[in-house]
Design a protein around this motif. Structure first.
Motif, PDB file in Angstrom:
ATOM      1  N   PRO A   1       0.879  -1.392   0.017  1.00 51.40           N
ATOM      2  CA  PRO A   1       0.154  -0.216   0.093  1.00 51.40           C
ATOM      3  C   PRO A   1       1.309   1.367  -0.324  1.00 51.40           C
ATOM      4  CG  PRO A   1      -1.005  -1.609   1.366  1.00 51.40           C
ATOM      5  CD  PRO A   1       0.668  -1.930   1.142  1.00 51.40           C
TER       6      PRO A   1
ATOM      7  N   ILE B   1      -9.058   1.273   3.759  1.00 49.34           N
ATOM      8  CA  ILE B   1      -8.341   0.225   2.611  1.00 49.34           C
ATOM      9  C   ILE B   1      -8.781  -1.479   2.887  1.00 49.34           C
ATOM     10  CG2 ILE B   1      -6.936   1.837   1.527  1.00 49.34           C
ATOM     11  CD1 ILE B   1      -4.119  -0.374   2.159  1.00 49.34           C
TER      12      ILE B   1
ATOM     13  N   ALA C   1      -8.633   4.243  -2.290  1.00 49.45           N
ATOM     14  CA  ALA C   1      -9.143   4.257  -0.945  1.00 49.45           C
ATOM     15  C   ALA C   1     -11.187   4.791  -0.295  1.00 49.45           C
ATOM     16  CB  ALA C   1      -8.015   4.488   0.720  1.00 49.45           C
TER      17      ALA C   1
END
Length: 243
Positions: free
Chosen positions: A41, A203, A223
């Motif tokens: 991420p 997320i 997100a």
């Protein structure tokens, strides 16, 4: 050092007798957790940068740091990397040259050995510094951080690394555009980050477990944005953590 405990993806972790928690979620896997909850991420959001400064809270067994290096090398990414990480347990770090890490880390065994011996490593593209001591004091010496891996033991047992005052210090050391990743989805934790100035997002990278992303500057990303003022109005009992 305690005996290694195998997680579901085959990688090993440990159990902390001080905090009465495993270092990693056994049902996720140690290396999978590091990659999915932190490395992928964060590096995806920072894919345009060729130099990254990362703060890894806390070093522990080193999976977040080592998984970052593994991911960069495996994907042939042209990134100059600096990682700074506090850790209280000197004996644990010194023991890592003997720890049974997964095969993914075989190519970086020399880095692991160097950290176990000197708490540091440096070559042309990678610099790592592990600080043995108080994380709250250490972070005040840092600046211009791009990524924070907020991976301390949970707020139930380690609240000093989840408070508003702590996150205020994190906010100060972050560059504009910095990203902070964490496994925690606690409303209290999110409020602590929010009260310190961060924008909160959610997320679900693995498809079954949500997690939190915090940005220093509000931005449209892939997100779910969490409106913390709305959260506060709907949940009067939820409170940020303070020292």
């Amino acid at each position: 050092m305690n005996n290694p405990i195998q997680t579901i993806d085959g990688s090993n972790t440990l159990y902390s007798t001080k905090y009465n928690q495993h270092f990693h979620d056994l049902k996720t896997g140690a290396i999978k957790e590091s990659l999915n909850k932190h490395v992928i991420p964060a590096l995806t959001l920072k894919k345009d940068l060729k130099k990254l400064k990362i703060l890894d809270i806390c070093f522990g067994i080193g999976y977040n740091t080592f998984s970052t290096i593994y991911y960069i090398l495996e994907n042939n990414l042209n990134i100059n990397l600096e990682i700074y990480s506090p850790e209280l347990d000197e004996e644990l770090v010194r023991s890592l040259d003997k720890f049974d890490f997964p095969k993914e880390f075989e190519k970086i065994k020399h880095i692991i050995d160097s950290i176990a011996k000197t708490f540091s490593y440096e070559d042309a593209n990678i610099k790592i510094e592990v600080f043995i001591g108080d994380a709250r004091k250490y972070i005040r010496t840092l600046n211009n951080i791009d990524i924070v891996y907020q991976d301390a033991f949970s707020s139930d047992v380690n609240k000093e690394l989840w408070s508003v005052e702590y996150f205020q210090d994190i906010f100060k050391l972050c560059k504009n555009g910095a990203v902070m990743t964490t496994y925690s989805i606690s409303t209290n934790v999110r409020l602590s980050m929010y009260e310190a100035g961060f924008y909160i997002y959610e997320i679900n990278p693995s498809g079954n477990r949500k997690q939190t992303i915090a940005l220093k500057n509000k931005k449209d990303i892939e997100a779910k944005y969490i409106d913390m003022e709305l959260k506060k109005s709907r949940n009067k009992e939820a409170k940020a953590f303070y020292d």
